[in-house]
Write a protein that holds these residues in place. Structure first.
Motif, PDB file in Angstrom:
ATOM      1  N   GLY A  56       0.819  -1.215   0.000  1.00 38.38           N
ATOM      2  CA  GLY A  56       0.000   0.000   0.000  1.00 38.38           C
ATOM      3  C   GLY A  56       0.845   1.253   0.000  1.00 38.38           C
ATOM      4  N   ASN A  57       1.916   1.247   0.780  1.00 37.37           N
ATOM      5  CA  ASN A  57       2.813   2.405   0.804  1.00 37.37           C
ATOM      6  C   ASN A  57       3.474   2.624  -0.551  1.00 37.37           C
ATOM      7  OD1 ASN A  57       2.183   2.717   3.468  1.00 37.37           O
ATOM      8  ND2 ASN A  57       4.157   2.057   4.267  1.00 37.37           N
ATOM      9  N   ALA A  58       3.903   1.533  -1.205  1.00 37.37           N
ATOM     10  CA  ALA A  58       4.544   1.658  -2.514  1.00 37.37           C
ATOM     11  C   ALA A  58       3.554   2.192  -3.552  1.00 37.37           C
ATOM     12  CB  ALA A  58       5.105   0.311  -2.953  1.00 37.37           C
ATOM     13  N   ALA A  59       2.318   1.691  -3.517  1.00 32.83           N
ATOM     14  CA  ALA A  59       1.305   2.177  -4.466  1.00 32.83           C
ATOM     15  C   ALA A  59       0.990   3.650  -4.222  1.00 32.83           C
ATOM     16  CB  ALA A  59       0.036   1.331  -4.345  1.00 32.83           C
ATOM     17  N   TYR A  60       0.944   4.046  -2.956  1.00 31.92           N
ATOM     18  CA  TYR A  60       0.705   5.460  -2.651  1.00 31.92           C
ATOM     19  C   TYR A  60       1.831   6.339  -3.196  1.00 31.92           C
ATOM     20  CZ  TYR A  60       0.627   9.849  -0.158  1.00 31.92           C
ATOM     21  OH  TYR A  60       0.655  11.197   0.138  1.00 31.92           O
ATOM     22  N   LYS A  61       3.075   5.913  -3.008  1.00 33.43           N
ATOM     23  CA  LYS A  61       4.207   6.685  -3.508  1.00 33.43           C
ATOM     24  C   LYS A  61       4.163   6.809  -5.032  1.00 33.43           C
ATOM     25  CE  LYS A  61       6.592   7.483   0.320  1.00 33.43           C
ATOM     26  NZ  LYS A  61       6.926   8.838   0.804  1.00 33.43           N
ATOM     27  N   ALA A  88      -6.168   4.283  -5.418  1.00 30.74           N
ATOM     28  CA  ALA A  88      -7.239   3.307  -5.183  1.00 30.74           C
ATOM     29  C   ALA A  88      -6.644   1.918  -4.942  1.00 30.74           C
ATOM     30  CB  ALA A  88      -8.187   3.278  -6.378  1.00 30.74           C
ATOM     31  N   GLN A  89      -5.569   1.614  -5.658  1.00 30.15           N
ATOM     32  CA  GLN A  89      -4.884   0.345  -5.434  1.00 30.15           C
ATOM     33  C   GLN A  89      -4.278   0.296  -4.027  1.00 30.15           C
ATOM     34  OE1 GLN A  89      -1.385  -0.399  -7.838  1.00 30.15           O
ATOM     35  NE2 GLN A  89      -1.665  -2.614  -7.759  1.00 30.15           N
ATOM     36  N   ALA A  90      -3.742   1.418  -3.573  1.00 31.05           N
ATOM     37  CA  ALA A  90      -3.192   1.477  -2.217  1.00 31.05           C
ATOM     38  C   ALA A  90      -4.283   1.173  -1.187  1.00 31.05           C
ATOM     39  CB  ALA A  90      -2.571   2.846  -1.960  1.00 31.05           C
ATOM     40  N   LEU A  91      -5.478   1.690  -1.404  1.00 29.77           N
ATOM     41  CA  LEU A  91      -6.579   1.422  -0.476  1.00 29.77           C
ATOM     42  C   LEU A  91      -6.909  -0.066  -0.416  1.00 29.77           C
ATOM     43  CD1 LEU A  91      -9.069   4.379  -1.128  1.00 29.77           C
ATOM     44  CD2 LEU A  91      -7.322   4.161   0.639  1.00 29.77           C
ATOM     45  N   VAL A  92      -6.829  -0.731  -1.569  1.00 27.85           N
ATOM     46  CA  VAL A  92      -7.084  -2.172  -1.594  1.00 27.85           C
ATOM     47  C   VAL A  92      -6.081  -2.903  -0.704  1.00 27.85           C
ATOM     48  CG1 VAL A  92      -7.099  -4.235  -3.043  1.00 27.85           C
ATOM     49  CG2 VAL A  92      -8.146  -2.122  -3.877  1.00 27.85           C
ATOM     50  N   PHE A  93      -4.813  -2.512  -0.810  1.00 23.82           N
ATOM     51  CA  PHE A  93      -3.781  -3.152   0.014  1.00 23.82           C
ATOM     52  C   PHE A  93      -3.997  -2.860   1.496  1.00 23.82           C
ATOM     53  CE2 PHE A  93      -1.130  -2.871  -3.980  1.00 23.82           C
ATOM     54  CZ  PHE A  93      -1.093  -4.247  -4.197  1.00 23.82           C
ATOM     55  N   TYR A  94      -4.325  -1.620   1.838  1.00 22.50           N
ATOM     56  CA  TYR A  94      -4.551  -1.290   3.245  1.00 22.50           C
ATOM     57  C   TYR A  94      -5.754  -2.051   3.804  1.00 22.50           C
ATOM     58  CZ  TYR A  94      -1.233   2.572   2.701  1.00 22.50           C
ATOM     59  OH  TYR A  94      -0.103   3.323   2.477  1.00 22.50           O
ATOM     60  N   ARG A  95      -6.800  -2.199   2.987  1.00 23.72           N
ATOM     61  CA  ARG A  95      -7.966  -2.974   3.441  1.00 23.72           C
ATOM     62  C   ARG A  95      -7.581  -4.431   3.700  1.00 23.72           C
ATOM     63  NH1 ARG A  95     -11.177   0.088  -0.286  1.00 23.72           N
ATOM     64  NH2 ARG A  95     -10.884  -1.516  -1.857  1.00 23.72           N
ATOM     65  N   ARG A  96      -6.688  -4.947   2.850  1.00 26.72           N
ATOM     66  CA  ARG A  96      -6.238  -6.322   3.056  1.00 26.72           C
ATOM     67  C   ARG A  96      -5.467  -6.441   4.370  1.00 26.72           C
ATOM     68  NH1 ARG A  96      -3.069  -8.469  -1.941  1.00 26.72           N
ATOM     69  NH2 ARG A  96      -5.090  -7.898  -2.831  1.00 26.72           N
ATOM     70  N   ALA A  97      -4.627  -5.459   4.643  1.00 29.41           N
ATOM     71  CA  ALA A  97      -3.878  -5.481   5.901  1.00 29.41           C
ATOM     72  C   ALA A  97      -4.822  -5.391   7.090  1.00 29.41           C
ATOM     73  CB  ALA A  97      -2.872  -4.330   5.926  1.00 29.41           C
ATOM     74  N   LEU A  98      -5.842  -4.526   6.991  1.00 30.39           N
ATOM     75  CA  LEU A  98      -6.795  -4.381   8.087  1.00 30.39           C
ATOM     76  C   LEU A  98      -7.675  -5.610   8.229  1.00 30.39           C
ATOM     77  CD1 LEU A  98      -7.791  -0.647   7.517  1.00 30.39           C
ATOM     78  CD2 LEU A  98      -6.613  -1.586   9.519  1.00 30.39           C
ATOM     79  N   ALA A 137      -2.138   1.114   9.547  1.00 26.90           N
ATOM     80  CA  ALA A 137      -2.858   0.830   8.303  1.00 26.90           C
ATOM     81  C   ALA A 137      -4.171   1.604   8.256  1.00 26.90           C
ATOM     82  CB  ALA A 137      -3.117  -0.672   8.184  1.00 26.90           C
ATOM     83  N   LYS A 138      -4.835   1.726   9.391  1.00 23.66           N
ATOM     84  CA  LYS A 138      -6.090   2.481   9.445  1.00 23.66           C
ATOM     85  C   LYS A 138      -5.846   3.958   9.149  1.00 23.66           C
ATOM     86  CE  LYS A 138     -10.101   3.277  12.451  1.00 23.66           C
ATOM     87  NZ  LYS A 138     -10.118   4.757  12.385  1.00 23.66           N
ATOM     88  N   PHE A 139      -4.775   4.520   9.738  1.00 23.57           N
ATOM     89  CA  PHE A 139      -4.467   5.928   9.492  1.00 23.57           C
ATOM     90  C   PHE A 139      -4.151   6.154   8.023  1.00 23.57           C
ATOM     91  CE2 PHE A 139      -1.618   9.483   8.943  1.00 23.57           C
ATOM     92  CZ  PHE A 139      -2.186  10.472   9.721  1.00 23.57           C
ATOM     93  N   ASN A 140      -3.315   5.287   7.441  1.00 19.88           N
ATOM     94  CA  ASN A 140      -2.940   5.452   6.041  1.00 19.88           C
ATOM     95  C   ASN A 140      -4.151   5.297   5.126  1.00 19.88           C
ATOM     96  OD1 ASN A 140      -0.381   5.776   6.978  1.00 19.88           O
ATOM     97  ND2 ASN A 140       0.522   4.107   5.813  1.00 19.88           N
ATOM     98  N   TYR A 141      -5.046   4.388   5.455  1.00 15.43           N
ATOM     99  CA  TYR A 141      -6.259   4.215   4.657  1.00 15.43           C
ATOM    100  C   TYR A 141      -7.078   5.501   4.645  1.00 15.43           C
ATOM    101  CZ  TYR A 141     -10.639   2.290   2.927  1.00 15.43           C
ATOM    102  OH  TYR A 141     -11.779   2.069   2.188  1.00 15.43           O
TER     103      TYR A 141
END
Length: 231
Positions: free
Chosen positions: A100-105, A123-133, A142-146
């Motif tokens: 998620g961090n890499a996609a955000y960057k 939007a892809q970063a959000l998918v990764f953060y949701r997976r982590a959560l 992960a919640k903050f970054n989302y």
């Protein structure tokens, strides 16, 4: 003769020790990573992948080293090579968070020149953060970054909509400023003297450009910095 054979066997074992240790390159890469030599660490991890191409540890660590070099696209690809499942929740959460961090960057790099691409990458970063959560619901980072990336998406979409509306308003004002080419006189009335036309050099009013809303350029904090896993 026997003594020579014995010495030869010892030499063979010594030279083959590195080959027999499948984690030699991983440990070498980790040592270089800790020293801040991320390029050298990535080379060590890549060398290890030649011998063990399916190693999740080496793929994860390679992604971490590439991320540290701002090579976000290769880092994301490396992380996506790490197999994840319900049986490995800790690994799944770490991989998803770092991806998620890499996609955000990647999105921040595209924001200025390709805003639509930036929206897709965020939007892809959000998918990764949701997976982590989904694996670790109590992961505050992960919640903050989302939430942070969600706001960045909303702000950019609003900015693009305002720019589009502004362009439409400017086009309408230009159309209204076009002088009429045909003037009709009232029937049955004498023509009255018309004032001379304004000099062509006279300046006409132009619509003022409205400044874009201030963009929030603060990146999300990354308390879970990518860190290589120990073999």
């Amino acid at each position: 003769m026997r003594r020579w054979v014995a010495c030869g066997a010892v030499a063979l074992v010594a030279t083959g020790a590195g080959w027999l240790d499948r984690w030699h390159q991983a440990r070498t890469g980790n040592r270089l990573y800790d020293q801040g030599k991320y390029e050298d660490a990535a080379q060590a991890y890549n060398q290890g992948l030649v011998e063990d191409p399916d190693s999740p540890v080496l793929h994860f660590n390679l992604g971490a080293a590439q991320y540290k070099q701002s090579q976000y696209e290769p880092a994301l690809k490396a992380l996506q090579q790490v197999p994840t499942s319900d049986d490995t929740p800790e690994r799944t959460a770490r991989v998803a968070y770092n991806a998620g961090n890499a996609a955000y960057k990647l999105g921040t790099m595209s924001e200025g020149s390709q805003p639509q691409k930036a929206l897709e990458q965020w939007a892809q970063a959000l998918v990764f953060y949701r997976r982590a959560l989904g694996v670790r619901p109590d992961d505050a980072d992960a919640k903050f970054n989302y939430e942070f990336v969600t706001k960045r998406i909303d702000d950019l979409q609003k900015k693009l909509e305002e720019q589009k509306q502004q362009e439409q308003e400017q086009e309408q004002q230009k159309d209204q400023q076009q002088p009429d080419k045909q003037q009709q006189d009232p029937q049955g009335q004498e023509k009255q003297a018309q004032p001379p036309p304004a000099d062509q050099g006279e300046q006409k009013g132009e619509p003022k450009d409205q400044p874009d809303p201030a963009a929030q350029d603060q990146p999300p904090p990354e308390p879970q910095q990518p860190k290589p896993q120990e073999a």
